[in-house]
Design a protein around this motif. Structure first.
Motif, PDB file in Angstrom:
ATOM      1  N   GLN A   1      12.864   9.709  -7.571  1.00 35.67           N
ATOM      2  CA  GLN A   1      13.385  10.701  -8.431  1.00 35.67           C
ATOM      3  C   GLN A   1      14.848  11.250  -7.928  1.00 35.67           C
ATOM      4  N   ASP A   2      15.011  11.486  -6.538  1.00 34.45           N
ATOM      5  CA  ASP A   2      15.922  11.798  -5.659  1.00 34.45           C
ATOM      6  C   ASP A   2      17.166  10.910  -6.006  1.00 34.45           C
ATOM      7  N   LEU A   3      16.599   9.791  -5.822  1.00 34.21           N
ATOM      8  CA  LEU A   3      18.005   8.754  -5.979  1.00 34.21           C
ATOM      9  C   LEU A   3      18.606   8.914  -7.444  1.00 34.21           C
ATOM     10  N   GLN A   4      17.544   8.822  -8.722  1.00 32.02           N
ATOM     11  CA  GLN A   4      18.180   8.843  -9.847  1.00 32.02           C
ATOM     12  C   GLN A   4      18.989  10.162 -10.051  1.00 32.02           C
ATOM     13  N   ALA A   5      18.250  11.363  -9.514  1.00 33.43           N
ATOM     14  CA  ALA A   5      18.941  12.610  -9.694  1.00 33.43           C
ATOM     15  C   ALA A   5      20.434  12.459  -9.133  1.00 33.43           C
ATOM     16  N   ALA A   6      20.714  11.633  -7.917  1.00 33.67           N
ATOM     17  CA  ALA A   6      21.977  11.621  -7.484  1.00 33.67           C
ATOM     18  C   ALA A   6      22.900  10.655  -8.304  1.00 33.67           C
ATOM     19  N   ARG A   7      22.356   9.655  -8.672  1.00 30.13           N
ATOM     20  CA  ARG A   7      23.119   8.820  -9.562  1.00 30.13           C
ATOM     21  C   ARG A   7      23.856   9.741 -10.791  1.00 30.13           C
ATOM     22  N   ARG A   8      22.806  10.671 -11.373  1.00 27.58           N
ATOM     23  CA  ARG A   8      23.265  11.149 -12.578  1.00 27.58           C
ATOM     24  C   ARG A   8      24.147  12.334 -12.076  1.00 27.58           C
ATOM     25  N   ALA A   9      24.112  12.754 -10.965  1.00 30.22           N
ATOM     26  CA  ALA A   9      25.252  13.888 -10.529  1.00 30.22           C
ATOM     27  C   ALA A   9      26.427  13.261 -10.160  1.00 30.22           C
ATOM     28  N   HIS A  10      26.407  12.156  -9.655  1.00 33.05           N
ATOM     29  CA  HIS A  10      27.705  11.284  -9.044  1.00 33.05           C
ATOM     30  C   HIS A  10      27.913  10.105 -10.056  1.00 33.05           C
ATOM     31  N   PRO A  11      27.910   9.825 -11.337  1.00 31.91           N
ATOM     32  CA  PRO A  11      27.862   8.270 -11.927  1.00 31.91           C
ATOM     33  C   PRO A  11      29.134   7.599 -11.513  1.00 31.91           C
ATOM     34  N   GLY A  12      28.878   6.440 -11.376  1.00 30.65           N
ATOM     35  CA  GLY A  12      29.937   5.656 -10.376  1.00 30.65           C
ATOM     36  C   GLY A  12      29.977   5.360  -9.133  1.00 30.65           C
ATOM     37  N   ALA A  13      29.047   6.400  -8.488  1.00 30.60           N
ATOM     38  CA  ALA A  13      28.983   6.121  -7.112  1.00 30.60           C
ATOM     39  C   ALA A  13      28.183   4.991  -6.598  1.00 30.60           C
ATOM     40  N   GLU A  14      28.370   4.391  -5.335  1.00 28.92           N
ATOM     41  CA  GLU A  14      27.775   3.435  -4.938  1.00 28.92           C
ATOM     42  C   GLU A  14      26.608   3.938  -4.299  1.00 28.92           C
ATOM     43  N   VAL A  15      25.327   3.352  -4.244  1.00 27.96           N
ATOM     44  CA  VAL A  15      24.047   3.980  -3.547  1.00 27.96           C
ATOM     45  C   VAL A  15      23.807   3.057  -2.418  1.00 27.96           C
ATOM     46  N   MET A  16      23.961   3.573  -1.231  1.00 28.39           N
ATOM     47  CA  MET A  16      23.618   2.953   0.016  1.00 28.39           C
ATOM     48  C   MET A  16      22.378   3.685   0.715  1.00 28.39           C
ATOM     49  N   VAL A  17      21.325   2.991   0.785  1.00 26.03           N
ATOM     50  CA  VAL A  17      20.119   3.546   1.534  1.00 26.03           C
ATOM     51  C   VAL A  17      19.593   2.813   2.780  1.00 26.03           C
ATOM     52  N   HIS A  18      18.993   3.447   3.830  1.00 26.94           N
ATOM     53  CA  HIS A  18      18.310   2.926   4.803  1.00 26.94           C
ATOM     54  C   HIS A  18      17.196   2.136   4.627  1.00 26.94           C
ATOM     55  N   PRO A  19      17.079   0.983   5.353  1.00 28.74           N
ATOM     56  CA  PRO A  19      15.576   0.214   4.982  1.00 28.74           C
ATOM     57  C   PRO A  19      14.523   1.074   5.492  1.00 28.74           C
ATOM     58  N   GLU A  20      14.518   1.984   6.081  1.00 31.42           N
ATOM     59  CA  GLU A  20      13.389   2.929   6.339  1.00 31.42           C
ATOM     60  C   GLU A  20      12.945   3.886   5.125  1.00 31.42           C
ATOM     61  N   CYS A  21      13.731   3.766   3.881  1.00 37.93           N
ATOM     62  CA  CYS A  21      13.267   4.314   2.772  1.00 37.93           C
ATOM     63  C   CYS A  21      12.127   3.500   2.178  1.00 37.93           C
ATOM     64  N   ARG A  22      11.460   4.271   1.149  1.00 36.75           N
ATOM     65  CA  ARG A  22      10.288   3.518   0.448  1.00 36.75           C
ATOM     66  C   ARG A  22      10.724   2.273  -0.169  1.00 36.75           C
ATOM     67  N   PRO A  23       9.848   1.521  -0.603  1.00 38.81           N
ATOM     68  CA  PRO A  23      10.131   0.226  -1.241  1.00 38.81           C
ATOM     69  C   PRO A  23      10.924   0.519  -2.721  1.00 38.81           C
ATOM     70  N   GLU A  24      10.234   1.432  -3.527  1.00 40.21           N
ATOM     71  CA  GLU A  24      10.944   1.823  -4.649  1.00 40.21           C
ATOM     72  C   GLU A  24      12.392   2.349  -4.572  1.00 40.21           C
ATOM     73  N   VAL A  25      12.557   2.911  -3.632  1.00 44.06           N
ATOM     74  CA  VAL A  25      14.172   3.731  -3.249  1.00 44.06           C
ATOM     75  C   VAL A  25      14.803   2.628  -2.927  1.00 44.06           C
ATOM     76  N   THR A  26      14.492   1.295  -2.059  1.00 48.67           N
ATOM     77  CA  THR A  26      15.614   0.568  -1.701  1.00 48.67           C
ATOM     78  C   THR A  26      15.593  -0.673  -2.789  1.00 48.67           C
ATOM     79  N   GLU A  27      14.521  -0.849  -3.674  1.00 50.56           N
ATOM     80  CA  GLU A  27      14.749  -1.540  -4.766  1.00 50.56           C
ATOM     81  C   GLU A  27      15.736  -0.934  -6.019  1.00 50.56           C
ATOM     82  N   ALA A  28      15.885   0.408  -5.863  1.00 47.12           N
ATOM     83  CA  ALA A  28      16.904   0.713  -6.869  1.00 47.12           C
ATOM     84  C   ALA A  28      18.075   1.011  -6.177  1.00 47.12           C
TER      85      ALA A  28
END
Ligand code: 13P
Ligand code: SF4
Length: 309
Positions: free
Chosen positions: A187-214
């Protein structure tokens, strides 16, 4: 530079420079360190880059601005040099989530077991492992192992999941994670995408699987810093500790960076302050020591990783 300094801060900076020269000391800092520490360091990097620097330094004293497992790795690779951690309380909660005894038990239960330990672990755990890895080389490390023997990957179950997805190898895990990265939700990731449409999302592999997958990219801290230079995107959502924003903005002033969620802070990393760094250089405390029997075995696991570069 992090901006104009107060006169008191300026004096502390001068003292760091003087003591560094007197001692022939090198100051190493992780990307999660406060800006004023990053500005003063001789080298700023991710866990792998810092291990390489620690292995190659000729300095008499290594002052490690980071958390305990990082300073311990420097000592393991440099038994004859003095290694100092400026704040003894700066630990990594994930590194305490697995013990050497658990690894010995696992080996007894599973003949032929190969143990990979993330560098975010104690010297004792490294000593019981076959090879170490960091978030930037974990996939390569697992690919280098015997495909016909089982693998236990500790302590980070999220990184293990990511590596398993990349390599197609089944990995056994124990319950461990980074409390800071594990807190990030889809939900955090989806909210960030809504707030910044067009931004590329980079995450660290220490994040949960559903976060790294999205996410669009799953990268170590050093990997993120390099990746932005190759990407056509102008805006980025950064899914790791907020300290990385400083070198990102410094290196890419024409790009925009947004932290994936508010409060993405590792409190242990922030324990290192300018006064703590001065104290460390004055008193050479806290000195990191590793019992020799443990050190020698831990060094084998670390060097095996460094040889794979
Ligand atoms: P990096 O290896 O990406 O620097 O990560 C270290 C760390 O502690 C992440 O939380
Ligand atoms: Fe440990 Fe997480 Fe802090 Fe990294 S961010 S040092 S893994 S607690």
């Amino acid at each position: 530079m992090s901006g104009p300094r107060e006169p008191a801060a300026e004096q502390l900076v001068q003292r760091v420079q003087e003591r560094r020269r007197e001692l022939n000391a090198v100051v190493l800092a992780h990307f999660y360190q406060p800006p004023e520490i990053q500005d003063l360091a001789d080298f700023v990097g991710d866990s792998l880059q810092l291990s390489v620097q620690a292995a190659e330094t000729e300095a008499a004293v290594i002052v490690f601005c980071g958390v305990r497992f990082m300073a311990e790795s420097a000592k393991i690779l440099n038994p004859a040099r003095t290694v100092v951690l400026p704040e003894p309380r700066a630990g990594c909660p994930m590194a305490d989530m697995v013990t050497a005894a658990q690894l010995r038990e696992a080996r007894e239960r599973t003949p032929g077991l190969q143990v990979v330990c993330y560098v975010n672990s104690s010297a004792e755990v490294k000593a019981e492992s076959d090879i170490c890895c960091t978030s930037s080389n974990a996939v390569r490390v697992v690919r280098s192992l015997d495909p016909d023997r089982p693998i236990l990957f500790v302590p980070d179950r999220n990184l293990a999941h990511f590596v398993s997805r990349q390599t197609g190898r089944q990995l056994m895990v124990l319950e461990g994670c980074c409390p800071i990265h594990d807190r990030v939700t889809l939900q955090d990731l989806q909210a960030a995408r809504r707030a910044h449409p067009g931004a590329e999302v980079m995450v660290h592999p220490e994040c949960r699987p559903e976060v790294t997958e999205a996410a669009d990219q799953v990268l170590s801290t050093g990997g993120m810093l390099e990746y932005v230079g190759r990407s056509p995107a102008r805006e980025f959502i950064v899914g790791t500790e907020e300290g990385l924003l400083y070198p990102l903005r410094k290196r890419y002033p024409d790009r925009q960076f947004h932290l994936l969620r508010a409060g993405f802070v590792c409190p242990d990393m922030k324990l290192i302050t300018l006064p703590a760094l001065v104290r460390a250089l004055e008193r050479l405390e806290e000195r990191i020591e590793v019992e020799e029997g443990v050190r020698v075995r831990a060094e084998t696991a670390l060097r095996r990783m460094l040889e794979l570069r």
